[in-house]
Write an enzyme that holds these catalytic residues in place. Structure first.
Site, PDB file in Angstrom:
ATOM      1  N   ARG A  41      -0.996  -1.761  10.798  1.00 24.56           N
ATOM      2  CA  ARG A  41      -0.104  -1.375  11.670  1.00 24.56           C
ATOM      3  C   ARG A  41       0.307  -0.005  11.478  1.00 24.56           C
ATOM      4  NH1 ARG A  41       5.343  -4.546  13.240  1.00 24.56           N
ATOM      5  NH2 ARG A  41       5.627  -2.382  14.305  1.00 24.56           N
ATOM      6  N   LYS A  42      -0.285   0.864  10.400  1.00 23.39           N
ATOM      7  CA  LYS A  42       0.136   2.109  10.331  1.00 23.39           C
ATOM      8  C   LYS A  42      -0.820   3.052  11.053  1.00 23.39           C
ATOM      9  CE  LYS A  42       2.860   0.750   7.208  1.00 23.39           C
ATOM     10  NZ  LYS A  42       3.154  -0.710   7.483  1.00 23.39           N
TER      11      LYS A  42
END
Length: 381
Positions: A179-180
């Site tokens: 999710r980064k």
């Protein structure tokens, strides 16, 4: 379904992983060392130390900072639970301070109020990629002889006062979770300007081993390693590092594309009276790791109802960043603790999709759907 997030990877990353696998060196090795060097160069730090994830990076940072049983570390409650967990791993005590409602980062005044003779460090989080006021917290830490550690899990590619996050402090931890902004599947990095910290971090991540595998492998003479202290298996694999190298090459482009999408949202939603969006402070540069929207008291529909309607329309959303002191794992030790600003920001925030590449039709659909829901949810005067 339009997802909330999606990693951007191409055949470049697949090829890099493939080639690394075929070398036979798949654990921590030459690719990890190369990734560390490139990451340090990108952030402007003197050193970078790769680890298995950001949480283990925070744990090791606590250890090298000397945080131990009974030591207090001030941090936000409004953060992912790994932030405060890392303090507890070393027997420390998380002391939760309020956030600034306009950037979701630690409030300087409340942080100072929470300092006691037991305080050892401040754990500053760059929430959803928004740079915290590092200089102000460095001055506060210096004033009280405290160590400043940065949780930059979301902040790769963001800048504070013209310099990349990762270059300002002696312990800055990054995440490469999917999710980064960039990902290695999982994985993390610690940047530091302190050579002693660098050496001990490398020691601790590999069982306290005095000589790592790569040095033994490359040596032309017989070497036996010692285990000089109790360490951990927090290594990054060379497969992950090879992927990370390719991701790092794309990082600036990915950030620019994320910013283009974020600016479309900002322009589309700027006249909706019942919301507030995050914005950059002068001199800072935001990577828009997430796009969070705060719903104020004029909104006649609940955050959860908006999320339900978005989901029904085929759009994933997420609640605002959690408040750790209200999680089951912490409730028993946080009885009576009230952080009204953090709680309000968490309860009234919604995160909408933002990833690369996000097709224009999907961006438009998110904008139109969210606008339609909100247009009928404003309290009339």
């Amino acid at each position: 379904m339009i997802p909330i997030a999606k990693p951007y990877m191409t055949a470049d990353e697949a090829s890099a992983a493939h080639d690394t696998i075929l070398t036979g060196w798949i654990t921590q090795g030459p690719k990890t060392a190369e990734f560390e060097q490139l990451f340090a160069e990108y952030t402007g730090a003197r050193y970078a130390v790769a680890v298995s994830n950001c949480t283990t990076g925070l744990h090791l940072s606590m250890l090298v900072a000397g945080v131990g049983p009974g030591d207090e570390v001030i941090c936000p409650s409004m953060s992912y639970i790994a932030t405060s967990n890392s303090i507890k791993y070393v027997g420390g005590v998380p002391v939760f301070a309020e956030i600034n409602p306009f950037n979701y980062n630690l409030d300087l005044t409340d942080t100072e109020k929470k300092i006691t003779p037991k305080t050892k460090a401040i754990l500053l989080v760059h929430q959803i990629g928004i740079p915290a006021d590092i200089e102000a917290f460095q001055e506060l830490a210096s004033k009280y002889n405290l160590i400043l550690i940065e949780d930059a899990a979301c902040a790769i590619g963001s800048s504070y006062q013209g310099a990349k996050i990762g270059s300002h402090s002696d312990l800055v931890c990054f995440s490469f979770h999917p999710r980064k902004v960039i990902s290695t599947g999982d994985g993390g990095m610690i940047t530091t300007n302190n050579p002693a910290y660098c050496e001990r971090l490398k020691l601790l991540r590999q069982h306290g081993m005095s000589v790592n595998d790569r040095i033994r492998h490359e040596s032309k003479s017989l070497i036996f390693e010692d285990h000089v202290e109790v360490g951990y298996n927090y290594r990054m694999t060379d497969i992950q590092a090879a992927v990370g190298i390719e991701q790092l090459k794309k990082l600036d482009w990915i950030v620019e594309e994320r910013r283009k999408i974020a600016h479309q949202y900002i322009e589309a939603f700027k006249d909706i009276p019942c919301i507030r969006m995050m914005s950059e402070s002068e001199g800072d540069f935001l990577n828009y790791q997430s796009f969070s929207i705060y719903l104020n008291s004029q909104c006649a529909i609940s955050r959860n109802e908006i999320m339900a309607q978005m989901l029904e329309a085929g759009i994933a959303t997420r609640r605002g960043v959690m408040t750790v002191h209200r999680e089951i794992a912490y409730k028993h030790e946080c009885v009576g603790l009230e952080l009204p600003i953090s709680e309000d920001a968490s309860d009234r925030s919604i995160i909408i999709p933002l990833y690369v590449p996000m097709e224009q039709k999907d961006i438009d659909y998110v904008i139109n759907t969210f606008t339609a829901i909100l247009s009928s949810a404003v309290v009339s005067n």
